[in-house]
Scaffold this motif. Structure first.
Motif, PDB file in Angstrom:
ATOM      1  N   LEU A   1       0.833  -1.195   0.000  1.00 58.23           N
ATOM      2  CA  LEU A   1       0.000   0.000   0.000  1.00 58.23           C
ATOM      3  C   LEU A   1       0.875   1.254   0.000  1.00 58.23           C
ATOM      4  O   LEU A   1       1.934   1.285   0.597  1.00 58.23           O
ATOM      5  CB  LEU A   1      -0.892   0.011   1.245  1.00 58.23           C
ATOM      6  CG  LEU A   1      -1.904  -1.111   1.365  1.00 58.23           C
ATOM      7  CD1 LEU A   1      -2.617  -1.011   2.712  1.00 58.23           C
ATOM      8  CD2 LEU A   1      -2.896  -1.084   0.243  1.00 58.23           C
ATOM      9  N   SER A   2       0.377   2.270  -0.663  1.00 54.36           N
ATOM     10  CA  SER A   2       1.092   3.543  -0.663  1.00 54.36           C
ATOM     11  C   SER A   2       0.859   4.232   0.683  1.00 54.36           C
ATOM     12  O   SER A   2       0.030   3.810   1.489  1.00 54.36           O
ATOM     13  CB  SER A   2       0.587   4.433  -1.799  1.00 54.36           C
ATOM     14  OG  SER A   2      -0.740   4.840  -1.530  1.00 54.36           O
ATOM     15  N   ALA A   3       1.571   5.298   0.919  1.00 56.01           N
ATOM     16  CA  ALA A   3       1.462   6.016   2.188  1.00 56.01           C
ATOM     17  C   ALA A   3       0.044   6.552   2.392  1.00 56.01           C
ATOM     18  O   ALA A   3      -0.500   6.478   3.499  1.00 56.01           O
ATOM     19  CB  ALA A   3       2.467   7.162   2.235  1.00 56.01           C
ATOM     20  N   THR A   4      -0.563   7.063   1.354  1.00 62.14           N
ATOM     21  CA  THR A   4      -1.931   7.594   1.500  1.00 62.14           C
ATOM     22  C   THR A   4      -2.932   6.469   1.743  1.00 62.14           C
ATOM     23  O   THR A   4      -3.868   6.643   2.525  1.00 62.14           O
ATOM     24  CB  THR A   4      -2.341   8.395   0.247  1.00 62.14           C
ATOM     25  OG1 THR A   4      -2.161   7.578  -0.914  1.00 62.14           O
ATOM     26  CG2 THR A   4      -1.529   9.660   0.097  1.00 62.14           C
ATOM     27  N   GLU A   5      -2.725   5.317   1.105  1.00 58.19           N
ATOM     28  CA  GLU A   5      -3.617   4.177   1.329  1.00 58.19           C
ATOM     29  C   GLU A   5      -3.468   3.657   2.754  1.00 58.19           C
ATOM     30  O   GLU A   5      -4.466   3.301   3.396  1.00 58.19           O
ATOM     31  CB  GLU A   5      -3.326   3.061   0.327  1.00 58.19           C
ATOM     32  CG  GLU A   5      -3.703   3.400  -1.099  1.00 58.19           C
ATOM     33  CD  GLU A   5      -3.201   2.374  -2.099  1.00 58.19           C
ATOM     34  OE1 GLU A   5      -3.889   2.168  -3.117  1.00 58.19           O
ATOM     35  OE2 GLU A   5      -2.124   1.778  -1.863  1.00 58.19           O
ATOM     36  N   ARG A   6      -2.226   3.604   3.263  1.00 63.43           N
ATOM     37  CA  ARG A   6      -2.005   3.170   4.653  1.00 63.43           C
ATOM     38  C   ARG A   6      -2.670   4.130   5.629  1.00 63.43           C
ATOM     39  O   ARG A   6      -3.288   3.721   6.615  1.00 63.43           O
ATOM     40  CB  ARG A   6      -0.503   3.080   4.955  1.00 63.43           C
ATOM     41  CG  ARG A   6       0.153   1.823   4.458  1.00 63.43           C
ATOM     42  CD  ARG A   6       1.529   1.625   5.074  1.00 63.43           C
ATOM     43  NE  ARG A   6       2.399   2.780   5.022  1.00 63.43           N
ATOM     44  CZ  ARG A   6       3.297   3.017   4.076  1.00 63.43           C
ATOM     45  NH1 ARG A   6       3.462   2.148   3.111  1.00 63.43           N
ATOM     46  NH2 ARG A   6       4.042   4.098   4.108  1.00 63.43           N
ATOM     47  N   LYS A   7      -2.527   5.442   5.349  1.00 62.34           N
ATOM     48  CA  LYS A   7      -3.117   6.446   6.221  1.00 62.34           C
ATOM     49  C   LYS A   7      -4.649   6.321   6.225  1.00 62.34           C
ATOM     50  O   LYS A   7      -5.283   6.402   7.277  1.00 62.34           O
ATOM     51  CB  LYS A   7      -2.700   7.842   5.752  1.00 62.34           C
ATOM     52  CG  LYS A   7      -2.908   8.931   6.782  1.00 62.34           C
ATOM     53  CD  LYS A   7      -2.426  10.271   6.267  1.00 62.34           C
ATOM     54  CE  LYS A   7      -1.008  10.502   6.729  1.00 62.34           C
ATOM     55  NZ  LYS A   7      -0.534  11.859   6.430  1.00 62.34           N
ATOM     56  N   ALA A   8      -5.232   6.091   5.057  1.00 65.79           N
ATOM     57  CA  ALA A   8      -6.686   5.926   4.963  1.00 65.79           C
ATOM     58  C   ALA A   8      -7.147   4.666   5.697  1.00 65.79           C
ATOM     59  O   ALA A   8      -8.162   4.681   6.406  1.00 65.79           O
ATOM     60  CB  ALA A   8      -7.112   5.864   3.498  1.00 65.79           C
ATOM     61  N   ALA A   9      -6.390   3.575   5.561  1.00 70.11           N
ATOM     62  CA  ALA A   9      -6.739   2.332   6.254  1.00 70.11           C
ATOM     63  C   ALA A   9      -6.635   2.518   7.762  1.00 70.11           C
ATOM     64  O   ALA A   9      -7.471   2.008   8.518  1.00 70.11           O
ATOM     65  CB  ALA A   9      -5.835   1.199   5.782  1.00 70.11           C
ATOM     66  N   ARG A  10      -5.618   3.248   8.209  1.00 70.90           N
ATOM     67  CA  ARG A  10      -5.455   3.498   9.647  1.00 70.90           C
ATOM     68  C   ARG A  10      -6.609   4.334  10.183  1.00 70.90           C
ATOM     69  O   ARG A  10      -7.153   4.049  11.244  1.00 70.90           O
ATOM     70  CB  ARG A  10      -4.127   4.182   9.920  1.00 70.90           C
ATOM     71  CG  ARG A  10      -3.867   4.386  11.391  1.00 70.90           C
ATOM     72  CD  ARG A  10      -2.507   5.019  11.640  1.00 70.90           C
ATOM     73  NE  ARG A  10      -2.320   5.241  13.036  1.00 70.90           N
ATOM     74  CZ  ARG A  10      -1.456   4.600  13.791  1.00 70.90           C
ATOM     75  NH1 ARG A  10      -0.680   3.696  13.255  1.00 70.90           N
ATOM     76  NH2 ARG A  10      -1.356   4.869  15.065  1.00 70.90           N
ATOM     77  N   LYS A  11      -7.001   5.379   9.443  1.00 75.58           N
ATOM     78  CA  LYS A  11      -8.134   6.219   9.857  1.00 75.58           C
ATOM     79  C   LYS A  11      -9.404   5.377   9.946  1.00 75.58           C
ATOM     80  O   LYS A  11     -10.193   5.526  10.879  1.00 75.58           O
ATOM     81  CB  LYS A  11      -8.348   7.374   8.868  1.00 75.58           C
ATOM     82  CG  LYS A  11      -7.305   8.447   8.945  1.00 75.58           C
ATOM     83  CD  LYS A  11      -7.531   9.308  10.152  1.00 75.58           C
ATOM     84  CE  LYS A  11      -6.539  10.458  10.177  1.00 75.58           C
ATOM     85  NZ  LYS A  11      -6.463  11.083  11.465  1.00 75.58           N
ATOM     86  N   LYS A  12      -9.587   4.482   8.990  1.00 72.96           N
ATOM     87  CA  LYS A  12     -10.762   3.608   8.986  1.00 72.96           C
ATOM     88  C   LYS A  12     -10.744   2.700  10.215  1.00 72.96           C
ATOM     89  O   LYS A  12     -11.767   2.515  10.878  1.00 72.96           O
ATOM     90  CB  LYS A  12     -10.773   2.784   7.699  1.00 72.96           C
ATOM     91  CG  LYS A  12     -12.003   1.956   7.510  1.00 72.96           C
ATOM     92  CD  LYS A  12     -11.952   1.230   6.166  1.00 72.96           C
ATOM     93  CE  LYS A  12     -13.153   0.329   5.992  1.00 72.96           C
ATOM     94  NZ  LYS A  12     -13.082  -0.412   4.736  1.00 72.96           N
TER      95      LYS A  12
END
Length: 188
Positions: free
Chosen positions: A38-49
């Motif tokens: 996952l890219s950094a933005t995808e990881r950040k979105a998954a973490r927020k979720k």
């Protein structure tokens, strides 16, 4: 005679066809399961979720609680030693882990005035279920108040535990190595 040969060849052909078909299905499944990281933005979105889930909310509350802050401060104190894989002097404070822990074999230690869980992982048994692997044999000889030298590659935490969890990679007592984690097979 021809009937017997045909009777033997036909099941052989059917079984080999099934084996080859199963092999192709496994190869396709393994190709599909390999995904790019996952890219950094995808990881950040998954973490927020995840943080919006009940477990995530519970974790965030623990993190800002006095107990969570104490655990994080304990981690920060030894982070330099962990990153450099250097010696840390420790004293064994307990030969058992906190009640209900699922970390496998480990002991409680005190490093620079703070308590830590020193975890080595599950004890593996040999092929004969009555014989346990001798990997931790010398660690079982530890006693409370023994002074040891520890090296570790990682420290972690979990809301379930009131102490940082240090992964035991190397332990020395009285200038003798009593445990050294074997490198993983097939890894880096």
């Amino acid at each position: 005679m021809k009937k017997i040969i045909y009777a033997l060849i036909i099941p052989l052909v059917v079984v080999s066809g099934l084996v080859l078909a199963n092999r192709e299905i496994k190869n396709e499944a393994s190709k599909k399961s390999t995904s790019k990281p996952l890219s950094a933005t995808e990881r950040k979105a998954a973490r927020k979720k995840w943080e919006a889930t009940p477990d995530g909310i519970k974790y965030k509350k623990w993190e800002v609680s006095p107990e969570g802050k104490k655990v994080n401060a304990g981690e920060a104190k030894i982070r330099k030693h962990i990153n450099a894989f250097t010696d840390m002097e420790a004293v064994v404070t307990s030969l058992s882990l906190p009640p209900g822990s699922r970390l496998g074999f480990g002991v409680m230690v005190r490093i620079n005035g703070d308590d830590y869980i020193l975890s080595f992982g599950p004890e593996k048994s040999d092929k004969n279920f009555l014989n346990f692997n001798n990997e931790f044999q010398q660690l079982h000889s530890l006693k409370v108040n023994d002074k040891i030298i520890i090296r570790s590659h990682s420290v972690s935490h979990a809301p379930k535990y009131s102490y940082p969890i240090v992964s035991g990679d190397y332990v020395e007592r009285d200038s003798k190595i009593i445990y050294k984690r074997a490198p993983r097979k097939g890894g880096c």
